[in-house]
Design a protein around this motif. Structure first.
Motif, PDB file in Angstrom:
ATOM      1  N   ALA A 231       0.833  -1.209   0.000  1.00  0.00           N
ATOM      2  CA  ALA A 231       0.000   0.000   0.000  1.00  0.00           C
ATOM      3  C   ALA A 231       0.862   1.251   0.000  1.00  0.00           C
ATOM      4  CB  ALA A 231      -0.931  -0.003   1.205  1.00  0.00           C
ATOM      5  N   THR A 232       1.894   1.247   0.812  1.00  0.00           N
ATOM      6  CA  THR A 232       2.790   2.408   0.889  1.00  0.00           C
ATOM      7  C   THR A 232       3.506   2.625  -0.440  1.00  0.00           C
ATOM      8  OG1 THR A 232       3.139   1.990   3.237  1.00  0.00           O
ATOM      9  CG2 THR A 232       4.745   3.393   2.140  1.00  0.00           C
ATOM     10  N   ILE A 233       4.002   1.548  -1.011  1.00  0.00           N
ATOM     11  CA  ILE A 233       4.734   1.648  -2.274  1.00  0.00           C
ATOM     12  C   ILE A 233       3.808   2.138  -3.388  1.00  0.00           C
ATOM     13  CG2 ILE A 233       5.954   0.328  -4.049  1.00  0.00           C
ATOM     14  CD1 ILE A 233       6.978  -1.445  -1.685  1.00  0.00           C
ATOM     15  N   MET A 234       2.597   1.593  -3.444  1.00  0.00           N
ATOM     16  CA  MET A 234       1.652   2.003  -4.490  1.00  0.00           C
ATOM     17  C   MET A 234       1.270   3.476  -4.346  1.00  0.00           C
ATOM     18  SD  MET A 234       1.296  -0.513  -6.523  1.00  0.00           S
ATOM     19  CE  MET A 234      -0.125  -0.122  -7.504  1.00  0.00           C
ATOM     20  N   LYS A 235       1.171   3.971  -3.108  1.00  0.00           N
ATOM     21  CA  LYS A 235       0.854   5.389  -2.898  1.00  0.00           C
ATOM     22  C   LYS A 235       2.004   6.285  -3.351  1.00  0.00           C
ATOM     23  CE  LYS A 235      -2.234   4.637   0.998  1.00  0.00           C
ATOM     24  NZ  LYS A 235      -2.327   4.635   2.452  1.00  0.00           N
ATOM     25  N   LEU A 236       3.230   5.805  -3.163  1.00  0.00           N
ATOM     26  CA  LEU A 236       4.393   6.620  -3.495  1.00  0.00           C
ATOM     27  C   LEU A 236       4.757   6.572  -4.981  1.00  0.00           C
ATOM     28  CD1 LEU A 236       6.641   5.877  -0.387  1.00  0.00           C
ATOM     29  CD2 LEU A 236       5.373   7.980  -0.890  1.00  0.00           C
ATOM     30  N   LEU A 237       4.317   5.536  -5.676  1.00  0.00           N
ATOM     31  CA  LEU A 237       4.606   5.466  -7.109  1.00  0.00           C
ATOM     32  C   LEU A 237       3.796   6.530  -7.838  1.00  0.00           C
ATOM     33  CD1 LEU A 237       4.595   1.626  -7.849  1.00  0.00           C
ATOM     34  CD2 LEU A 237       6.568   3.139  -7.740  1.00  0.00           C
ATOM     35  N   ASP A 238       4.434   7.219  -8.734  1.00  0.00           N
ATOM     36  CA  ASP A 238       3.754   8.245  -9.526  1.00  0.00           C
ATOM     37  C   ASP A 238       3.311   7.609 -10.839  1.00  0.00           C
ATOM     38  OD1 ASP A 238       2.766  10.676 -10.369  1.00  0.00           O
ATOM     39  OD2 ASP A 238       4.690  11.345 -11.167  1.00  0.00           O
ATOM     40  N   ILE A 239       2.135   6.985 -10.818  1.00  0.00           N
ATOM     41  CA  ILE A 239       1.634   6.244 -11.972  1.00  0.00           C
ATOM     42  C   ILE A 239       0.764   7.176 -12.809  1.00  0.00           C
ATOM     43  CG2 ILE A 239       0.270   4.271 -12.730  1.00  0.00           C
ATOM     44  CD1 ILE A 239       0.981   2.978 -10.003  1.00  0.00           C
ATOM     45  N   VAL A 240       1.099   7.315 -14.085  1.00  0.00           N
ATOM     46  CA  VAL A 240       0.333   8.191 -14.964  1.00  0.00           C
ATOM     47  C   VAL A 240      -0.462   7.414 -16.008  1.00  0.00           C
ATOM     48  CG1 VAL A 240       1.796  10.214 -14.663  1.00  0.00           C
ATOM     49  CG2 VAL A 240       2.330   8.581 -16.461  1.00  0.00           C
ATOM     50  N   HIS A 241      -0.085   6.195 -16.288  1.00  0.00           N
ATOM     51  CA  HIS A 241      -0.806   5.391 -17.279  1.00  0.00           C
ATOM     52  C   HIS A 241      -2.186   5.038 -16.722  1.00  0.00           C
ATOM     53  CE1 HIS A 241      -1.863   2.095 -19.952  1.00  0.00           C
ATOM     54  NE2 HIS A 241      -0.912   2.538 -20.771  1.00  0.00           N
ATOM     55  N   PRO A 242      -3.253   5.336 -17.474  1.00  0.00           N
ATOM     56  CA  PRO A 242      -4.609   5.121 -16.952  1.00  0.00           C
ATOM     57  C   PRO A 242      -4.910   3.677 -16.533  1.00  0.00           C
ATOM     58  CG  PRO A 242      -4.693   6.393 -18.981  1.00  0.00           C
ATOM     59  CD  PRO A 242      -3.281   5.952 -18.798  1.00  0.00           C
ATOM     60  N   ALA A 243      -4.480   2.703 -17.313  1.00  0.00           N
ATOM     61  CA  ALA A 243      -4.756   1.309 -16.970  1.00  0.00           C
ATOM     62  C   ALA A 243      -3.956   0.883 -15.740  1.00  0.00           C
ATOM     63  CB  ALA A 243      -4.429   0.403 -18.149  1.00  0.00           C
ATOM     64  N   ALA A 244      -2.705   1.303 -15.667  1.00  0.00           N
ATOM     65  CA  ALA A 244      -1.880   0.961 -14.507  1.00  0.00           C
ATOM     66  C   ALA A 244      -2.388   1.674 -13.258  1.00  0.00           C
ATOM     67  CB  ALA A 244      -0.430   1.324 -14.779  1.00  0.00           C
ATOM     68  N   LYS A 245      -2.963   2.841 -13.434  1.00  0.00           N
ATOM     69  CA  LYS A 245      -3.518   3.588 -12.309  1.00  0.00           C
ATOM     70  C   LYS A 245      -4.684   2.826 -11.668  1.00  0.00           C
ATOM     71  CE  LYS A 245      -4.011   8.357 -11.023  1.00  0.00           C
ATOM     72  NZ  LYS A 245      -2.802   8.321 -10.219  1.00  0.00           N
ATOM     73  N   VAL A 246      -5.395   2.036 -12.463  1.00  0.00           N
ATOM     74  CA  VAL A 246      -6.482   1.219 -11.933  1.00  0.00           C
ATOM     75  C   VAL A 246      -5.940   0.237 -10.896  1.00  0.00           C
ATOM     76  CG1 VAL A 246      -8.189  -0.551 -12.526  1.00  0.00           C
ATOM     77  CG2 VAL A 246      -7.953   1.471 -13.949  1.00  0.00           C
ATOM     78  N   LEU A 247      -4.771  -0.346 -11.159  1.00  0.00           N
ATOM     79  CA  LEU A 247      -4.163  -1.251 -10.172  1.00  0.00           C
ATOM     80  C   LEU A 247      -3.869  -0.513  -8.873  1.00  0.00           C
ATOM     81  CD1 LEU A 247      -1.645  -3.504 -12.118  1.00  0.00           C
ATOM     82  CD2 LEU A 247      -3.858  -4.113 -11.190  1.00  0.00           C
ATOM     83  N   SER A 248      -3.405   0.718  -8.990  1.00  0.00           N
ATOM     84  CA  SER A 248      -3.145   1.526  -7.806  1.00  0.00           C
ATOM     85  C   SER A 248      -4.434   1.787  -7.034  1.00  0.00           C
ATOM     86  CB  SER A 248      -2.488   2.842  -8.219  1.00  0.00           C
ATOM     87  OG  SER A 248      -2.274   3.668  -7.107  1.00  0.00           O
ATOM     88  N   GLU A 249      -5.518   2.056  -7.762  1.00  0.00           N
ATOM     89  CA  GLU A 249      -6.809   2.306  -7.121  1.00  0.00           C
ATOM     90  C   GLU A 249      -7.360   1.043  -6.465  1.00  0.00           C
ATOM     91  OE1 GLU A 249      -9.072   4.025 -10.289  1.00  0.00           O
ATOM     92  OE2 GLU A 249      -7.873   5.862 -10.270  1.00  0.00           O
ATOM     93  N   ILE A 250      -7.135  -0.117  -7.091  1.00  0.00           N
ATOM     94  CA  ILE A 250      -7.540  -1.382  -6.486  1.00  0.00           C
ATOM     95  C   ILE A 250      -6.795  -1.588  -5.172  1.00  0.00           C
ATOM     96  CG2 ILE A 250      -7.388  -3.898  -6.733  1.00  0.00           C
ATOM     97  CD1 ILE A 250      -7.857  -3.479  -9.742  1.00  0.00           C
TER      98      ILE A 250
END
Length: 142
Positions: free
Chosen positions: A74-93
């Motif tokens: 969770a911490t790592i996903m919050k700190l990653l600066d993801i800009v790709h829309p599909a990859a951002k969905v994984l971050s939101e999950i």
């Protein structure tokens, strides 16, 4: 991006709306875009894969101001600066999993990414995504 809503013509037909995109926006569609989306999700999953389990390794993240060392998905996903829309969905999950359960953030990202990796050959073979989703839903009922 500006969008004009669909308009009904006098003969009853609907004319599609007009979408204006910023210059430089990627407008690719179809199989190539699906494969690109899967690859982006796989890259995010690879970033946190080694943190899973009792022998999970720590990651050192630097955001330009501070350094964070963590093996918490969770911490790592919050700190990653993801800009790709599909990859951002994984971050939101991952964020949703953390909010609802408080654990399993790495697992849901890896599971989602692995499902996408398994359907990638089906997409490359030309199978329609709707058929793939029906199969996944059917498999989930057993």
């Amino acid at each position: 991006m500006a969008m004009q809503p669909p308009m009904r013509l006098p003969n009853g037909q609907i004319q599609p709306g007009i979408i204006l995109l910023r210059e430089g926006t990627d407008t690719s569609q179809g199989k190539a875009q699906l494969i690109s989306n899967i690859n982006a999700c796989a890259a995010v999953a690879e970033a946190i894969r080694s943190t899973l389990g009792p022998r999970g390794m720590d990651k050192l993240l630097f955001d330009g101001q501070k350094v964070t060392i963590s093996n918490d998905g969770a911490t790592i996903m919050k700190l990653l600066d993801i800009v790709h829309p599909a990859a951002k969905v994984l971050s939101e999950i991952s964020t949703s999993q953390d909010a609802e359960v408080g654990d399993g953030t790495t697992s849901v990202v890896l599971l989602g990414s692995e499902i996408l990796q398994q359907v990638k050959p089906l997409i490359e073979d030309g199978l329609h995504p709707t058929i793939i989703i029906k199969g996944i839903r059917k498999a989930a009922t057993y």
